[in-house]
Design an enzyme around this catalytic site. Sequence first.
Site, short mmCIF file in Angstrom:
data_model
loop_
_atom_site.label_atom_id
_atom_site.label_comp_id
_atom_site.label_asym_id
_atom_site.label_seq_id
_atom_site.Cartn_x
_atom_site.Cartn_y
_atom_site.Cartn_z
N GLU A 5 0.82 -1.22 0.00
CA GLU A 5 0.00 0.00 0.00
C GLU A 5 0.85 1.26 0.00
O GLU A 5 0.52 2.24 -0.67
CB GLU A 5 -0.97 -0.01 1.19
CG GLU A 5 -2.16 -0.94 1.03
CD GLU A 5 -1.80 -2.42 1.19
OE1 GLU A 5 -0.71 -2.71 1.74
OE2 GLU A 5 -2.61 -3.27 0.77
N HIS A 19 -12.23 -5.88 7.49
CA HIS A 19 -12.95 -5.68 6.23
C HIS A 19 -14.19 -4.83 6.48
O HIS A 19 -15.19 -4.97 5.80
CB HIS A 19 -13.35 -7.03 5.61
CG HIS A 19 -12.18 -7.90 5.27
ND1 HIS A 19 -11.58 -8.71 6.18
CD2 HIS A 19 -11.49 -8.05 4.11
CE1 HIS A 19 -10.56 -9.35 5.62
NE2 HIS A 19 -10.48 -8.97 4.35
#
Lengths: 390, 456
Positions: free
Chosen positions: A121, A192
């Site tokens: 990321e 999530h």
Amino acid sequence: MFGCQGGRVAAKFLRSSTQCRFASQASAGARLNRPIDMKKVPFLHQSQNSARTAFGLSQDAPVDWVNLHGAINASLHHALKQDENVLLFGEDVAFGGVFRCSKGLADEFGAARVFNTPLSEQGIVGFAIGCAAEGMRPVAEIQFADYVYPAFDQLVNEAAKFRYREGATGAHCGGLVVRMPCGSVGHGAMYHSQSPEALFTHIPGLRVIMPRSPAQAKGLLTASILECNDPVIFMEPKILYRAAEEFVPREAYTLPLDKAEVIKKGTDLTVISYGQPLYMCSQAIEALEKEIKGLSVELIDLRAIYPWDRATVLESARKTGRAVVVHESMYNAGVGAEIAASIQEGAFLRLEAPVQRVTSWSTHHGLIFEKFYIPDIARIYDAMKKSLEY
Amino acid sequence: MKCRTVLRPLAASSRNRSGVLLRRTGIRWASDTWASGPAQKAGSDSVHFPGALKSKFTSTMKFRNPTEEAAMPTYRIMDADGNVVDPSRDPQSRISDEDIIQWYRNMLTVSIMDLIMFDAQRQGRTSFYMVSAGEEGIAVGSASALSLDDVCFLQYREQGVLIQRGFTLKEMMSQLFANKDDNGKGRNMPVHYGSGKLKVHTISSPLATQIPQASGAAYALKMQRLMNPNIPPRIVACYFGEGAASEGDFHAALNIAATKSCPIVFVCRNNGFAISTASIEQYKGDGIASRGLGYGIDTVRVDGNDIFAVREVMLEAKRRALEGDCKPILVEAMSYRVSHHSTSDDSFAYRAKREVEEWKRRDNPITRLRKWMEKKGIWDEDKEKEARTSIRKEVLREFAAAEKVKKPPLRALFEDVYEEITPEARAQMQQLKELIEKYPNEYDVSQFEGGMKTLS
């Protein structure tokens, strides 16, 4: 590493589950926490004419029935076609993305413009900042907002401050857009489900946007990519990817990135929210208005979480004298704190009740506890009632 | 925010012509990496796992031990006494005396400015400074191999790159004194230089963050040339120290630059220290260079005190970076940080003064080039004296001038956060103005260009 791999696995089962209605696990006797019938949500364009009217289109303008990921795909498609400086990349973007948002785009625009990156990321965002610094308009995808933290340094210290520190050199990374699916999804547990928007609203230099519906997502994302010269954090409530469907203009359009939208006019109470909880706000308002004859609640969608439209919110709060702020991220130092403080400052003499904040509790997103954790219709209903009875 | 409803025709700028951008050339399907499906062919002597395609099977279990490998050699052209080691590499035949003298003067300028600014900080006339002593050769030598179209990302100890590219002493002093002529509008700490004209991105303090950005910038340059073949081939030169190479961003950057074939040269200045941390506490492998191979990157190690070697390596690195579909290159330039880390550091707290003196005396890029030039008969004691005097004079002149220039307008505090000042910031600018008007004795606005007037 494990998290992202887990994310990919998770995405597969999330795909089928996003079709569940939220609050679908309501208890049998529930009056308020009922599944939301998306076909009856008043702010989704359920008819072609509703969409045409909202966007000021002619009566024969083409509109399509699309869901949220379809609308995002249409926006990305338009941006790639409109401006060859637009690039699209991230983890697993090339085959269409784990949520199908980039479906078909690598085939049409080629691997040079739509591509997979290594699983990193900080690399994705750093790379995107560099692309933008040389005049490209990169759209970087972080697979889940939960995994944006490795890129936090690049976003906070670099993207946000780039124009400021460059000063008179004129360099900036304003072409940058970072998309990320966010929010609860029924069974996403700790990694999530997160909504980290408040972390970004504390950073001058970043724009933080969250759409509530397909039509809004298309206009806001297109504006973020093609027209906005500031770095944008574009957060997509993943539970809506498949669940939210409506008629959306086929042609491209943009929506302003600094304006809140009054979804429903009212005079007695203002409810302020953004993204997915708006559906529950709408349901809670309907229930309460049915119960209290003559009650009229105003519902505001913030759309831009930072910089945000104080003027619209304050105007409403001054009119109604009561406000409830609803968001899914946690209570302390959440977006609600900023809104409540601003209302206190800007509408003090008109307030008839303390500003209520309906948020997730100050704990983590435990798998099996989700329906007790995030704001639901009953909690929003109860907060509005408390405000009115104060 | 300029947003509007647009329903405009889309076709105009979209490129459908066959060729570089829209064709799916280069898409690599997962299945492309399998010779013929996932199954291992009977009798095959090599691996068909997708993760390592060229690996042969072996029945000898051998763990590769890095200490058994020889360290990567360090390329040099001249030795510490300025003698050319391999006559076929003699730079004299390829470079004019004027250029070499200019490089020497540029290194000298960095070195002289360092002394003056270090003392200036000690006197409290600027807030901070970082010297480059011992690393002038890496910066000037590598920059001499770049064109002005190439884009540079720096860490902070590369003043020589800026000077070699034409950054003036006035621009340097404006930055150091944060006056109104500073490109950074007085917002950055000293030594955080930047120049749009010279294509050097403004330095930021967080270490290594510029490395993945440089990879992305290189990808942008490559794409822009695909879109418009009239643009000259350009690379990105990205500089960082060996300490910064321990950051995750270094890993991210080299990996993505390799997988996306970016035209970039990573220049690692390995000077042995990250503040007090010696390289022995920084890594266990063979420096930074050994890592390049792991990422699939062409790598070379060079003597950073040898300006000719650094220049040649950089020229070749640029050529390779632009070859074919482009690729990244890693250059590890070895040197010794002769100076303290910064004006906030006393390096004798963690290393012996004797060791530093030894390096200063024995070998540094400036004396090495000077010896070479003297041997060639293009430099002597008089020229040295004249150069040092005139550079010193010029530095002091710009120093004195920059110190007197007003600070940037107060408004610059609020500008450039976003493209346009937000209503929130506008309101705060007004609040600040009212506060200063109410308590005029609490704030000195006289040194800021335009005084209070700019706060509205």
